[in-house]
Scaffold this motif. Structure first.
Motif, PDB file in Angstrom:
ATOM      1  N   LYS A  52      86.854 -22.037  77.253  1.00 42.03           N
ATOM      2  CA  LYS A  52      85.797 -23.011  76.988  1.00 42.03           C
ATOM      3  C   LYS A  52      85.874 -24.109  78.042  1.00 42.03           C
ATOM      4  O   LYS A  52      86.949 -24.413  78.569  1.00 42.03           O
ATOM      5  N   ALA A  60      80.980 -27.281  76.159  1.00 38.13           N
ATOM      6  CA  ALA A  60      79.762 -27.228  76.956  1.00 38.13           C
ATOM      7  C   ALA A  60      79.422 -25.815  77.406  1.00 38.13           C
ATOM      8  O   ALA A  60      78.267 -25.499  77.669  1.00 38.13           O
ATOM      9  N   CYS A  61      80.434 -24.951  77.499  1.00 39.89           N
ATOM     10  CA  CYS A  61      80.233 -23.605  78.022  1.00 39.89           C
ATOM     11  C   CYS A  61      81.416 -22.749  77.589  1.00 39.89           C
ATOM     12  O   CYS A  61      82.528 -23.279  77.385  1.00 39.89           O
ATOM     13  N   THR A  89      76.152 -21.200  77.955  1.00 35.82           N
ATOM     14  CA  THR A  89      76.173 -22.658  78.047  1.00 35.82           C
ATOM     15  C   THR A  89      75.498 -23.279  76.837  1.00 35.82           C
ATOM     16  O   THR A  89      74.411 -22.842  76.427  1.00 35.82           O
ATOM     17  N   ASN A  90      76.138 -24.286  76.296  1.00 37.87           N
ATOM     18  CA  ASN A  90      75.558 -25.117  75.246  1.00 37.87           C
ATOM     19  C   ASN A  90      74.234 -25.659  75.802  1.00 37.87           C
ATOM     20  O   ASN A  90      74.204 -26.190  76.914  1.00 37.87           O
ATOM     21  N   PHE A  93      73.843 -28.775  77.867  1.00 39.88           N
ATOM     22  CA  PHE A  93      74.498 -28.851  79.175  1.00 39.88           C
ATOM     23  C   PHE A  93      73.887 -27.891  80.202  1.00 39.88           C
ATOM     24  O   PHE A  93      74.451 -27.721  81.279  1.00 39.88           O
ATOM     25  N   ARG A  94      72.746 -27.277  79.875  1.00 41.85           N
ATOM     26  CA  ARG A  94      72.103 -26.375  80.838  1.00 41.85           C
ATOM     27  C   ARG A  94      71.820 -27.110  82.134  1.00 41.85           C
ATOM     28  O   ARG A  94      71.477 -28.284  82.135  1.00 41.85           O
ATOM     29  N   SER A  96      74.083 -27.531  84.492  1.00 41.94           N
ATOM     30  CA  SER A  96      75.309 -28.205  84.940  1.00 41.94           C
ATOM     31  C   SER A  96      76.101 -27.406  85.967  1.00 41.94           C
ATOM     32  O   SER A  96      77.213 -27.792  86.325  1.00 41.94           O
ATOM     33  N   PHE A  98      77.778 -24.636  85.759  1.00 37.73           N
ATOM     34  CA  PHE A  98      79.087 -24.192  85.289  1.00 37.73           C
ATOM     35  C   PHE A  98      79.544 -22.910  85.959  1.00 37.73           C
ATOM     36  O   PHE A  98      80.739 -22.710  86.151  1.00 37.73           O
TER      37      PHE A  98
END
Length: 168
Positions: A52, A60-61, A89-90, A93-94, A96, A98
């Motif tokens: 995570k 967040a992801c 991704t949450n 938080f798109r 971001s 990640f």
């Protein structure tokens, strides 16, 4: 931002993120996740392969790694590699980036564990996602046609996947 192993206490949050990601996929493509067994995710957590990303105390992801992927990579699975799966991704938080951060983390983890490559796959024909992976530094390693093996997630069975690889 911190990358940590997921814990069993994270299961509900992980599945909420998976559900949100699936709903997003349905709006983008006809090939979307068909759900995952809780027992699978529990085992990945026990094996310390489910991760995570925490931002300001919030998941967040999430993503999963494995060190073998013969059903997808076939004979190329013999190459010493780390495989990244199920990045989700949450929605808060798109955007971001990640994946870029996960790739950098995975390259370091690959070196620590004696692996030469970091690999990913996605459903063939998703040009937007393919281009994103190219922008993250991945090379196109072609398309593979999947069988119907029971070990495969439902969304992979009988489909085609784009394969991606980057040197660790």
């Amino acid at each position: 931002m911190t990358i940590l192993h997921s814990t069993q206490n994270d299961l509900d949050s992980i599945f909420k993120i998976y559900d949100d990601a699936t709903e997003y996929q349905k709006k983008q493509t006809i090939n979307y996740w068909k759900g995952f067994e809780r027992s699978l995710v529990k085992r990945e957590i026990e094996e310390q392969r489910q991760y995570k990303i925490i931002v300001d105390g919030v998941i967040a992801c999430v993503f999963v790694i494995t060190y073998n992927d013969p059903l997808i990579w076939k004979e190329r699975d013999a190459d010493p590699s780390i495989y990244i799966h199920r990045i989700a991704t949450n929605p808060s938080f798109r955007g971001s980036s990640f994946v870029k951060q996960i790739v950098e983390w995975a390259k370091g983890h690959a070196k620590e564990t004696g692996k030469e490559f970091v690999r990913m796959d996605t459903t063939a024909g998703n040009d937007k996602l393919n281009n994103y992976y190219f922008n993250c530094g991945f090379e196109d390693k072609g398309i593979t046609v999947m069988g119907f093996e029971e070990e495969l997630p439902l969304h992979y069975r009988g489909g085609s996947l784009n394969l991606f690889e980057i040197k660790a």
